[in-house]
Write an enzyme that holds these catalytic residues in place. Sequence first.
Site, short mmCIF file in Angstrom:
data_model
loop_
_atom_site.label_atom_id
_atom_site.label_comp_id
_atom_site.label_asym_id
_atom_site.label_seq_id
_atom_site.Cartn_x
_atom_site.Cartn_y
_atom_site.Cartn_z
CG ASP A 186 7.18 9.68 -0.65
OD1 ASP A 186 7.02 10.45 -1.68
OD2 ASP A 186 5.91 10.07 0.37
CG ASP A 214 1.20 4.06 -0.22
OD1 ASP A 214 0.42 3.75 0.18
OD2 ASP A 214 2.31 4.46 0.25
CG MET A 215 -5.21 5.53 -2.18
SD MET A 215 -7.07 4.95 -1.39
CE MET A 215 -7.99 6.06 -2.11
CG ASN A 216 0.09 7.41 1.73
OD1 ASN A 216 -0.23 6.13 2.56
ND2 ASN A 216 1.42 7.91 1.38
CG ASP A 265 2.67 2.51 7.21
OD1 ASP A 265 3.03 2.56 5.72
OD2 ASP A 265 2.59 3.91 6.42
#
Length: 718
Positions: free
Chosen positions: A361, A472-474, A542
């Site tokens: 990111d 990603d999909m946060n 994570d």
Amino acid sequence: MPIHFQRKNNRFLLTTKNTAYAFDIGAGRYLVHTYYGKKGKEITPFSGAPLSYAAYPESLGANWNPDEIPQECPFFDSGDYRISALRIEGKDGTGVTDFVYRSYRILQGRRDIDGIPAARVDEDTKTLEIKMVDRVTGCELYLYYTVFYEDDVISRSMAIKNKGKVPVTVARCMPLSLDLKGCDYHMISLWGTHNDECNIQRFPLHHGTQSIFSRRGASSPQHNPFLALCAPKTTETKGDVYAFNLVYSGSFLDEVEVDQQCNTRVQLGLGSDTFAYTLAPGEEFTSPEALMLYTKDGLGEMSRLMHRFVRRRIMPAHALQPHPVVLNTWEACYFDIDEATLFAFAEESAKLGIDMLVMDDGWFGARNYDDAGLGDWYPNPQKFKNGLKSFVEGIHERGVKFGIWIEPEMVNPDSDLYRAHPDWCLRIEGRELLLSRNQLVLDMANPAVIEYLKASYDKTFGDVGIDYFKWDMNRHLAAVGSPLLPPERQKEVTFRYMKGVYELLDYMTTRFPNAIIESCSGGGGRYDLGMMRYGFQIWTSDNTEPYARIDIQRGALLAYPAATMSCHVSDPHEDMKSLDFRYKVAVGGMLGYELNILKMSDAVKQEMARQIAEYKSFAHVIRLGDYYNLACPYEKKYDAHYYATENGKELLFSLAECEGCKAGETALLRFRAALPGVTYTDALSGKAFSGDELRRGIRLPLTGEKHHATLYYLVAKD
Ligand code: GLA
């Protein structure tokens, strides 16, 4: 013949290498489940004594009791009061249908599932198609059974065609419904949360329903779609197991009911209360695919069958090639991306044998923190003075490949995209927006959004040599509404959303055929077979703290192969023992590093280089081998497992001591995959073991020390 219709008893018999599945056409109309289990057993037609107070069709009489008959596809409010596989609301508004059997066909391969990934078939794969018709709505129902003979797996999906004159709404659609005799089963599933994914839970079934589900728009870390039912005494090596999974990444329901007769019904599919789908006359709906397998050989064999299936039928073919050892920038830089640092990372990485630098990111738009920039997929001009292409060339010139982070489905309110198209996010007119991590969810059900994303990625990455995307999909979907759809279609949004995501994944894999995809959703929030169909591997969690990782990885391995599991060594803070331990834990899957390589001492870097070279010498055993768990999954004392190549000649074993291990204790380790009559040498220490001794079991002394792990790479001498 894996699919056979026995005319004499109106029975469909499906067989795989070791299992059989049977159902009969009952009363000339309905599909009655008769058997699923070990092949070769005698199958008897269903017979039951009529239940008191049961409802039965007038034309069939009281001996036909829908509520006790094991059914292939039970319909809502049909006199079967158990959970239903299908509820279709037609013009009478009741949800009642009466689909009756019409015909069958055997298809070579399978019927494609429109816009949704499914397991790969080959020339040996056959599919049974059953056609049923409901007179009142005019709908046709197609049930599909795809037989993967060698894999011991059968998959199910269904399609509904509205051949009537008015719209109907599919309000529940469970492509897999299986009625099992008895209720003496344990249910096993994976639950969790962000940073603590894939906890294994196992409990005895109780009367009533028990379920796992997601209504979050993603398969979610809260409940993984994988589910197993096993006999109570089932262990790693013995006992009956039925295992199930969905090839789908969105909201789902896995539901199990124990009924009044003490029998068990299990269902998987689209049963979330956020789901419904309207079919106008002529329209068709196809469900995702659900998988099932049976083994009598315990949970270890269940995992191995699932793993092989995922490697052969789900993961893209190139996923079986060596995976790159990556250095990911997230824990080192967070949003602080700058070219000079990353070039230095690349240079150091190349020296240590790292294959790829993954820029996480923080590289695009105004993305200096998590409150801005999502949706603006162009390189930040201050961070990349000469553009992305020239930067990536610089990385490649330094001798490593290049990966990049994207989160396509999201938008920050503080972004050019949101300012230009506020109606492109999921929202409900007149209601407050629900934010999470400062972001909104794009309406992936809107084709304009998909087109925008395709064009953005095309422009930004088109001539840049990207080798890897971390997708990603946060956050999850909430207060779901699409400005594009009429009120009666709003419950379609989460399903259409997933189709949009799959369309984009499809585009990216076609447009960038040489790039591989790692799927992530705040860690392992979309650890599912749908994503794995495109994705190369999954960012498991994570949480890179090694003791936490041991449990997370062991949970993931229950259902998914090590080749899907991305495992990074994070900063050991100059503690060499901790570095060793982190590495030996990461060796459970696909190795990477997530630390500031420039701040590491020479000693740490030298050790990293050694680890990477060592890892590459046995990575194929982890990636392609069979998994054998040697520790009790409910006891956290130590974790011990090994991977074995198909021919049994190479075994990669690791044992990590956890809290509660004491010096003087030993771990008894039995290597069932070892070959008798051969000698194995540990390529790491030179120690030799005979195959017979390994099979009988060796005792490894425990130390009780912190950060203590043992690794053997056992290679058989010919
Ligand atoms: C998620 C991922 C992390 C990292 C961040 C970036 O939390 O799981 O690995 O990519 O997003 O914002």
